[in-house]
Design an enzyme around this catalytic site. Sequence first.
Site, mmCIF file in Angstrom:
data_model
loop_
_atom_site.group_PDB
_atom_site.id
_atom_site.type_symbol
_atom_site.label_atom_id
_atom_site.label_comp_id
_atom_site.label_asym_id
_atom_site.label_seq_id
_atom_site.Cartn_x
_atom_site.Cartn_y
_atom_site.Cartn_z
ATOM 1 N N CYS A 15 0.868 -1.183 0.000
ATOM 2 C CA CYS A 15 0.000 0.000 0.000
ATOM 3 C C CYS A 15 0.902 1.231 0.000
ATOM 4 C CB CYS A 15 -0.961 -0.013 1.187
ATOM 5 S SG CYS A 15 -0.164 0.030 2.807
ATOM 6 N N ARG A 21 -3.152 -0.552 5.394
ATOM 7 C CA ARG A 21 -3.743 -1.633 4.612
ATOM 8 C C ARG A 21 -2.837 -2.843 4.432
ATOM 9 N NH1 ARG A 21 -5.123 2.174 -0.291
ATOM 10 N NH2 ARG A 21 -3.226 3.114 0.587
ATOM 11 N N ASP A 133 -7.927 3.931 1.088
ATOM 12 C CA ASP A 133 -6.985 4.374 2.114
ATOM 13 C C ASP A 133 -7.750 4.896 3.343
ATOM 14 O OD1 ASP A 133 -5.057 5.625 3.584
ATOM 15 O OD2 ASP A 133 -4.261 6.826 1.937
HETATM 16 P P1 4NP Z 1 -1.659 2.890 4.028
HETATM 17 O O1 4NP Z 1 -2.254 4.268 4.592
HETATM 18 O O2 4NP Z 1 -1.160 3.186 2.626
HETATM 19 O O3 4NP Z 1 -2.816 1.976 4.034
HETATM 20 O O4 4NP Z 1 -0.537 2.491 4.968
HETATM 21 C C1 4NP Z 1 -1.532 5.465 4.568
HETATM 22 C C2 4NP Z 1 -0.627 5.744 5.564
HETATM 23 C C3 4NP Z 1 0.076 6.922 5.555
HETATM 24 C C4 4NP Z 1 -0.137 7.839 4.530
HETATM 25 C C5 4NP Z 1 -1.032 7.556 3.532
HETATM 26 C C6 4NP Z 1 -1.728 6.367 3.541
HETATM 27 N N1 4NP Z 1 0.569 9.070 4.532
HETATM 28 O O5 4NP Z 1 0.306 9.897 3.642
HETATM 29 O O6 4NP Z 1 1.418 9.308 5.392
#
Ligand code: 4NP
Length: 172
Positions: A15, A21, A133
């Site tokens: 992800c 995720r 997300d």
């Molecule tokens: P992930 O969620 O991709 O599911 O781990 C996110 C975690 C952090 C960020 C974006 C999505 N971020 O922009 O820091």
Amino acid sequence: MEQQELKKYKILFVCLGNICRSPSAEAVMKHVVEQRGLSHLFEIDSAGILSYHQGEPADQRMQQHARKRGFELTSISRPVKTDDFWHFDLIIGMDDGNIRDLYIRTPDVESSRKVVRMSRFFRTDRGYDHVPDPYYGGAQGFELVLDMLQEACEELVDQLLADNGELIEKRD
Ligand code: 4NP
């Protein structure tokens, strides 16, 4: 009698940040294969497109929601590296952005064929073609992610067992 060597499926979930995720997908998938007595057949890991959260444990909110369903998120965030494309059999992205960024990083044509999207394994039509997300949203988003991942991991294992590895030969 000679023992046939079992094929181990090496799966990497990806992800954006590797704190919501994909660490959840990793934990859910490990749980699903363990429940089916298939742990010895799988190597399961997760990584992120970004290195921004490198070294961090999974997001606390994600951990809490996952724990309520019996999943412990133990992985530490790391970015995808070139070697992942050679090492893993399947590299599963959560959304369009992940898929695009994975293709950009693929070192060769052969490894680009390993990139698939998680929504390919959805069984229920919730109106999404990706795992959304949850980072900037509320509790519902984290629950939705877990609903999708639990269902998709079951389907993924079913498909892998049914087609004996052919899944990795089919690109999205
Ligand atoms: P992930 O969620 O991709 O599911 O781990 C996110 C975690 C952090 C960020 C974006 C999505 N971020 O922009 O820091």
